[in-house]
Structures are given as C-alpha cells and as structure tokens.
Design a protein around this motif. Structure first.
Motif, PDB file in Angstrom:
ATOM      1  N   LEU A 332     -16.000   9.231   2.007  1.00 12.17           N
ATOM      2  CA  LEU A 332     -15.195   9.918   2.843  1.00 12.17           C
ATOM      3  C   LEU A 332     -14.778   8.575   3.963  1.00 12.17           C
ATOM      4  N   SER A 333     -15.927   7.940   4.298  1.00 11.42           N
ATOM      5  CA  SER A 333     -15.601   6.549   5.085  1.00 11.42           C
ATOM      6  C   SER A 333     -14.496   5.725   4.524  1.00 11.42           C
ATOM      7  N   TYR A 334     -14.770   5.409   3.291  1.00 12.90           N
ATOM      8  CA  TYR A 334     -13.697   4.532   2.382  1.00 12.90           C
ATOM      9  C   TYR A 334     -12.316   5.024   2.699  1.00 12.90           C
ATOM     10  N   ALA A 335     -12.263   6.427   2.349  1.00 11.52           N
ATOM     11  CA  ALA A 335     -10.932   6.983   2.338  1.00 11.52           C
ATOM     12  C   ALA A 335     -10.421   7.023   3.771  1.00 11.52           C
ATOM     13  N   GLY A 336     -11.036   7.422   4.793  1.00  9.32           N
ATOM     14  CA  GLY A 336     -10.701   7.159   6.142  1.00  9.32           C
ATOM     15  C   GLY A 336     -10.058   5.802   6.682  1.00  9.32           C
ATOM     16  N   SER A 337     -10.795   4.932   6.069  1.00 10.14           N
ATOM     17  CA  SER A 337     -10.460   3.579   6.528  1.00 10.14           C
ATOM     18  C   SER A 337      -9.128   3.039   5.809  1.00 10.14           C
ATOM     19  N   GLN A 338      -9.095   3.301   4.362  1.00  8.63           N
ATOM     20  CA  GLN A 338      -7.708   3.128   3.642  1.00  8.63           C
ATOM     21  C   GLN A 338      -6.552   3.639   4.240  1.00  8.63           C
ATOM     22  N   SER A 339      -6.750   4.796   4.955  1.00  5.69           N
ATOM     23  CA  SER A 339      -5.684   5.492   5.837  1.00  5.69           C
ATOM     24  C   SER A 339      -5.444   5.177   7.121  1.00  5.69           C
ATOM     25  N   GLY A 340      -6.270   4.086   7.465  1.00  5.38           N
ATOM     26  CA  GLY A 340      -6.104   3.469   8.945  1.00  5.38           C
ATOM     27  C   GLY A 340      -6.896   4.250  10.061  1.00  5.38           C
ATOM     28  N   HIS A 341      -7.627   5.150   9.673  1.00  4.76           N
ATOM     29  CA  HIS A 341      -8.496   6.118  10.617  1.00  4.76           C
ATOM     30  C   HIS A 341      -9.485   5.433  11.128  1.00  4.76           C
ATOM     31  N   LEU A 342     -10.263   4.301  10.313  1.00  5.28           N
ATOM     32  CA  LEU A 342     -11.589   3.722  10.441  1.00  5.28           C
ATOM     33  C   LEU A 342     -11.186   2.107  10.445  1.00  5.28           C
ATOM     34  N   PRO A 343     -11.826   1.359  10.816  1.00  4.75           N
ATOM     35  CA  PRO A 343     -11.916  -0.209  10.837  1.00  4.75           C
ATOM     36  C   PRO A 343     -11.504  -0.572   9.408  1.00  4.75           C
ATOM     37  N   VAL A 344     -10.707  -1.459   9.176  1.00  4.67           N
ATOM     38  CA  VAL A 344     -10.299  -1.786   7.552  1.00  4.67           C
ATOM     39  C   VAL A 344     -11.372  -2.368   6.919  1.00  4.67           C
ATOM     40  N   LEU A 345     -12.186  -3.005   7.508  1.00  3.24           N
ATOM     41  CA  LEU A 345     -13.486  -3.681   6.619  1.00  3.24           C
ATOM     42  C   LEU A 345     -14.167  -2.340   5.773  1.00  3.24           C
ATOM     43  N   ILE A 346     -14.289  -1.206   6.151  1.00  7.18           N
ATOM     44  CA  ILE A 346     -14.774  -0.110   5.619  1.00  7.18           C
ATOM     45  C   ILE A 346     -14.051   0.342   4.278  1.00  7.18           C
ATOM     46  N   SER A 347     -13.008  -0.097   4.112  1.00  2.33           N
ATOM     47  CA  SER A 347     -12.295   0.016   2.937  1.00  2.33           C
ATOM     48  C   SER A 347     -12.412  -0.696   2.105  1.00  2.33           C
ATOM     49  N   MET A 348     -12.874  -1.736   2.192  1.00  2.07           N
ATOM     50  CA  MET A 348     -13.061  -3.101   1.229  1.00  2.07           C
ATOM     51  C   MET A 348     -14.066  -2.864   0.126  1.00  2.07           C
ATOM     52  N   LEU A 349     -14.055  -3.372  -0.828  1.00  5.57           N
ATOM     53  CA  LEU A 349     -15.112  -3.285  -2.050  1.00  5.57           C
ATOM     54  C   LEU A 349     -15.789  -4.610  -2.464  1.00  5.57           C
ATOM     55  N   ASN A 350     -16.979  -4.295  -2.731  1.00  4.40           N
ATOM     56  CA  ASN A 350     -17.830  -5.552  -3.032  1.00  4.40           C
ATOM     57  C   ASN A 350     -17.086  -6.230  -4.343  1.00  4.40           C
ATOM     58  N   VAL A 351     -17.089  -7.417  -4.239  1.00  3.53           N
ATOM     59  CA  VAL A 351     -16.314  -8.425  -5.220  1.00  3.53           C
ATOM     60  C   VAL A 351     -17.251  -8.280  -6.568  1.00  3.53           C
ATOM     61  N   HIS A 352     -18.339  -7.961  -6.467  1.00  3.26           N
ATOM     62  CA  HIS A 352     -19.050  -8.260  -7.739  1.00  3.26           C
ATOM     63  C   HIS A 352     -19.245  -6.703  -8.441  1.00  3.26           C
ATOM     64  N   SER A 353     -19.369  -5.744  -7.768  1.00  6.33           N
ATOM     65  CA  SER A 353     -19.696  -4.309  -8.199  1.00  6.33           C
ATOM     66  C   SER A 353     -18.691  -3.471  -8.107  1.00  6.33           C
ATOM     67  N   CYS A 354     -17.488  -3.806  -7.418  1.00 10.53           N
ATOM     68  CA  CYS A 354     -16.410  -2.890  -7.235  1.00 10.53           C
ATOM     69  C   CYS A 354     -17.038  -1.312  -6.388  1.00 10.53           C
ATOM     70  N   THR A 355     -17.810  -1.505  -5.566  1.00 13.91           N
ATOM     71  CA  THR A 355     -18.364  -0.234  -4.740  1.00 13.91           C
ATOM     72  C   THR A 355     -17.977  -0.397  -3.409  1.00 13.91           C
ATOM     73  N   PRO A 356     -17.926   0.661  -2.468  1.00 13.34           N
ATOM     74  CA  PRO A 356     -17.438   0.505  -1.282  1.00 13.34           C
ATOM     75  C   PRO A 356     -18.697   0.299  -0.440  1.00 13.34           C
ATOM     76  N   ALA A 357     -19.463  -0.979  -0.613  1.00 15.73           N
ATOM     77  CA  ALA A 357     -20.539  -1.397   0.118  1.00 15.73           C
ATOM     78  C   ALA A 357     -20.520  -1.237   1.539  1.00 15.73           C
ATOM     79  N   PRO A 358     -19.432  -1.778   2.364  1.00 17.45           N
ATOM     80  CA  PRO A 358     -19.285  -1.415   3.845  1.00 17.45           C
ATOM     81  C   PRO A 358     -19.363  -0.090   4.201  1.00 17.45           C
ATOM     82  N   ALA A 359     -18.670   0.765   3.506  1.00 13.05           N
ATOM     83  CA  ALA A 359     -18.527   2.154   3.959  1.00 13.05           C
ATOM     84  C   ALA A 359     -20.110   2.631   3.885  1.00 13.05           C
ATOM     85  N   MET A 360     -20.787   2.137   2.708  1.00 12.05           N
ATOM     86  CA  MET A 360     -22.298   2.710   2.742  1.00 12.05           C
ATOM     87  C   MET A 360     -23.165   2.204   3.954  1.00 12.05           C
ATOM     88  N   ILE A 361     -22.769   0.861   4.105  1.00 16.52           N
ATOM     89  CA  ILE A 361     -23.541   0.572   5.459  1.00 16.52           C
ATOM     90  C   ILE A 361     -23.172   0.905   6.620  1.00 16.52           C
TER      91      ILE A 361
END
Length: 494
Positions: A332-361
C-alpha cells in the motif's frame, strides 16, 4: 563501458537475452502463485479471534445457537461477495495497493489520498496490536498466573515487527514461504478443534447434542441485536481484501485471483462453522460467553494432556496474520508513493532483491511508534467504520468503472447487483455503530480523515516541493541501495 559499447553494436536475436533484459528491469516480480495467494488470504482472515473469543456473535444473538450459526454463515457469504468484487478489480487492474489503486482509478485522487492518509495511521496501529498480542501469548507460559512485564512484551513485539519487516523487505519468496507454513500450522490447529467436535457429535452423547436439538428455542434477538451480531461476525472475517494488495506480484492474475478467492474464503467459512459447532458441542452458550479464551477451555475439557497446543496455536496464528498484514501494508505504501501521495523514496525497490524495502521500513517504523506508548492503539477502535467506508468506496469504484470504462479488459466479471449490495451494506456498517453508540471519539476520527485536506491541497494538488528533500532522498537512496521502479539494471549501474 568501452566493452559494453563494443558488445552493444550488434543487436542480439537470442530470446535468452530478451529474457535477461526483462529480468534486469527494476520492478516487482510475479513470484506469488495460487497456493501462496490462498495462504495469504486465509492467514489474513484467521487471527486470534476464532481461538480466543468468538463470543460476540453468540452474545448479541442472546445465546440463540441457531441464529448465531446463521449469522456466521451470512457474514462469510457477505465477505465472499466483497472478495468477488475485489477479484474483478484485481484482474482488470492488477496493481499493488489494493483499494487505494481502485479508488484512485474509479473515484479520483482525493478519495484515494484520504484512504492512504487514514490507512497510514490505522493499519500500522493494527499491526502493533497484533505484535503485542503475540508477545502476550508467547511470554505468558513462562510466568504462569503472574502477568509478564510490560517492557518484556514491548521488546518482544518490536523484535517480531522488525524481524518480519526485514524478511518482507528482503525476499518475497521467503515471506510467502513463511506465510504458507504458518497458515498450515494454524489450519492444523483449527482442524483439531473441528474434528474433535465432529467425533463428539457422531458419538451421540445426549449432553453433546442438547444445544442443537432445539437450536432456535432461545429468545430471538431484535433487529438491532442481529445487526450488532452481524457486525461482530464480519469483523471475524476481516482480511478477505488482502489479495488485491499483491495483484502486481501474482502469477497469471487473470486466473489465480478469482480462483484463490473462491478457494480461500469458502474454506474459512466451513472451518469457522465447524469450529463454532465444536465449541457448542463441548461448552454451553453461557460457558462460551463467559470464557476468556474459548479454545483453551475447550482443550482443557477434550484434550487435557496436550491442552498447551492451543495457546501455542494462538501465537502461531497471530504471527501468520501479522506477516500477511505487514506484507500488504508495504505494498500500500509503495503504491501510494508511486502515485505521488507519499515521498518518492518509498516507491523505490532494492537493487538486489527487487522488493519495496523502503516501504517496509516506513510502515514498520510507524507500527513501532504505536507499540511504545501502546495507549494510542485504543484510539484505532474508533476507526473501525473507516475500513467499511473504504470497502464501500472500492465497490462504488467498480460500478463507476463498469459504466465509464465498459471496454476495459475484465478477465473476471462479478454479477453486477453484488457490488450494489456491498455498497449498501458498507454504508450501513459505517453508520450503525455511530448511531447506536454515539461517541465523541468518532468525531475526532472524522476530523482526522478531513485533516488529510491540509496535506493534500498544498503538497498534492498545488505540488509544493522543498529542494532539500531531494538531497535527503538521494543520500537515503545510496544508503538503502534502492532505485526507482522500471529503471533497468544497466542504466542504474551506469
């Protein structure tokens, strides 16, 4: 780089190269299959409630066994109707974010922002409550009749939250594997209770059959009491909406989303009915209503030598539900960030695992804040109506999209009257608790939701931006080793 340029002069027609390029893209991977989806839905629905205190339905049914069992069935069928509405949206729009993505597409940006604003407060608080409940059951066996220290429970709750947060932030496959294992364990525990009840019923002892011979002989509850019992039953089925949060990661979503829903929700309905029948076979309605933990009381009567298995099963069940909830909240946090409703960092993915690590944090940090004072969790009880408000808006989005986008590809289509019924049901469940038990806290909850406008207008609508935030984002991006989705691995390395 020179080597790359030489190699890049000639275009390769090898299909393996095309596959490698596809895999090199930074995007969520489709790692969740049919059985993983079933595990996530069942794991989200079945928490501690069915083990600890399935008394609400029976209490508001005035101890009428027949009415209570009918309400359990009706609540399950309403949940199935809602899940089928979500299945249509999930197959037509297979994006992360669940209700948020569908409300945004159907009703617009503002209602979607209100949803994510409210969810950013309520869902982490719910996770904090689950973590504390898990700590309660995990520590109590070591302290007997004495209460476990609050500091110990909070430390254990924080440890569980961050363990699951890190797990979900590092590997989707591992999170799905953990969910499958814990769902199997909790269903085994429910099976013990269900089979125990069936065996006792087949045995035909008079005291075991007494509650069912005249199931409707007790006092019939009033309309408001039935509605309250129905509300309790629907609460026990909460979590059926979780699959749409992972639609972007489902393998073959057009097939697997409807199939998963049609498997998981009916399975939970059957288990809930069998478990309630088993409780009623062993305990009287009065004993069930007065019991603090019904499953433990049942085990003491039926399997006293291994009664310890039930408290352990409660902890396992809470752990599985918490894992599923944290997984969906990250999306949910990942999708909200992709739409510009949360800080852009939250929509980024870890370069090693392609998981939404910032959204989980992000979501785990908020849940951790709620654990420290823990009194804040009590406030979220007054946000219960908001969950059904958003379900109503999501089903309304389905109706709007049916008429506004008739040519949208829909691999699965629900019978159109079903979403209309769900919209009506949702708004009834929103208004009922406020009308029957008016409380000033409901006013605060509404004001909090309206407070989203204070953030939405300057930062989303007028796009107010501070340059220093870009520097912070850049440093955090380097620290967490994340990059925006859909950016290729080659370009990020250059």
């Amino acid at each position: 780089k020179t080597e790359k340029k030489k190699m890049g002069k000639g275009k390769s027609n090898n299909p393996r190269d095309a596959k490698r390029k596809e895999n090199a893209k930074m995007q969520l991977k489709r790692n969740i299959g049919y059985f993983d989806g079933v595990s996530f839905i069942i794991g989200s629905i079945v928490g501690a409630g069915i083990f600890v205190s399935p008394t609400g339905v029976l209490k508001h049914s005035l101890l009428n066994v027949g009415v209570a069992l009918m309400i359990w069935t009706a609540s399950g069928l309403v949940s199935l109707m809602g899940a089928l509405c979500y299945a249509e949206l999930g197959t037509a729009l297979p994006f992360s974010g669940g209700e948020y993505s569908h409300i945004k597409r159907g009703l617009g940006s503002l209602p979607a922002f209100v949803f994510i604003w409210t969810s950013t407060f309520t869902k982490p608080a719910s996770n904090a409550a689950r973590a504390l409940l898990f700590a309660e059951y995990a520590t109590q066996p070591f302290y007997g009749i004495c209460p476990a220290p609050e500091v110990l429970k909070k430390c254990l709750a924080l440890a569980v939250l961050w363990s699951l947060g890190i797990l979900n932030g590092r590997s989707v496959k591992m999170a799905a594997w953990v969910q499958t294992v814990f769902t199997l364990l909790k269903m085994m525990a429910l099976s013990v209770i269900a089979i125990g009840g069936i065996v006792l019923l087949v045995g035909g002892r008079k005291e075991n059959l007494a509650r069912f011979e005249n199931a409707f002989s007790s006092e019939i509850p009033s309309a408001s009491q039935i509605a309250e019992a129905f509300f309790q039953g629907l609460y026990a089925y909460g979590g059926w909406w979780s699959l749409n949060y992972m639609a972007e990661e489902m393998k073959n979503p057009s097939r697997n989303i409807p199939l998963t829903v049609m498997t998981a929700v009916p399975a939970v309905i059957v288990f809930y009915l069998l478990v309630n029948i088993s409780y009623l076979t062993v305990l009287t309605p009065k004993e069930i209503v007065s019991s603090v933990a019904v499953a433990v009381t049942w085990a003491d009567r039926v399997i006293p030598s291994v009664a310890w298995i039930i408290p352990l099963s409660v902890a396992v069940s809470i752990f599985g539900a918490l894992n599923s909830s944290m997984f969906t909240l990250g999306r949910l946090s990942y999708a909200g960030s992709q739409s510009g409703h949360l800080p852009v960092l939250i929509s980024m993915l870890n370069v090693h695992s392609c998981t939404p690590a910032p959204a989980m944090i992000f979501s785990t940090t908020i849940a951790s804040i709620f654990i420290i004072p823990s009194d804040l969790i009590m406030l979220t009880n007054y946000f219960g109506f908001s969950a059904w408000l958003m379900i109503g808006l999501t089903c309304a989005s389905l109706i709007v999209l049916r008429y506004r986008e008739p040519h949208l590809h829909r691999p699965y289509k629900v019978f159109l009257p079903v979403p209309f019924v769900m919209v009506a049901m949702s708004f009834f469940l929103v208004l009922a608790p406020i009308v029957w038990s008016p409380n000033l806290q409901y006013v605060y909850a509404f004001l909090f939701m309206l407070g989203s406008l204070i953030v939405y207008l300057p930062f989303i609508h007028f796009k107010l931006h501070f340059a220093f935030l870009d520097k912070i984002t850049w440093h955090l991006q380097l620290l967490l080793e994340v990059c925006p989705a859909d950016e290729s691995a080659e370009s990020k390395c250059e």
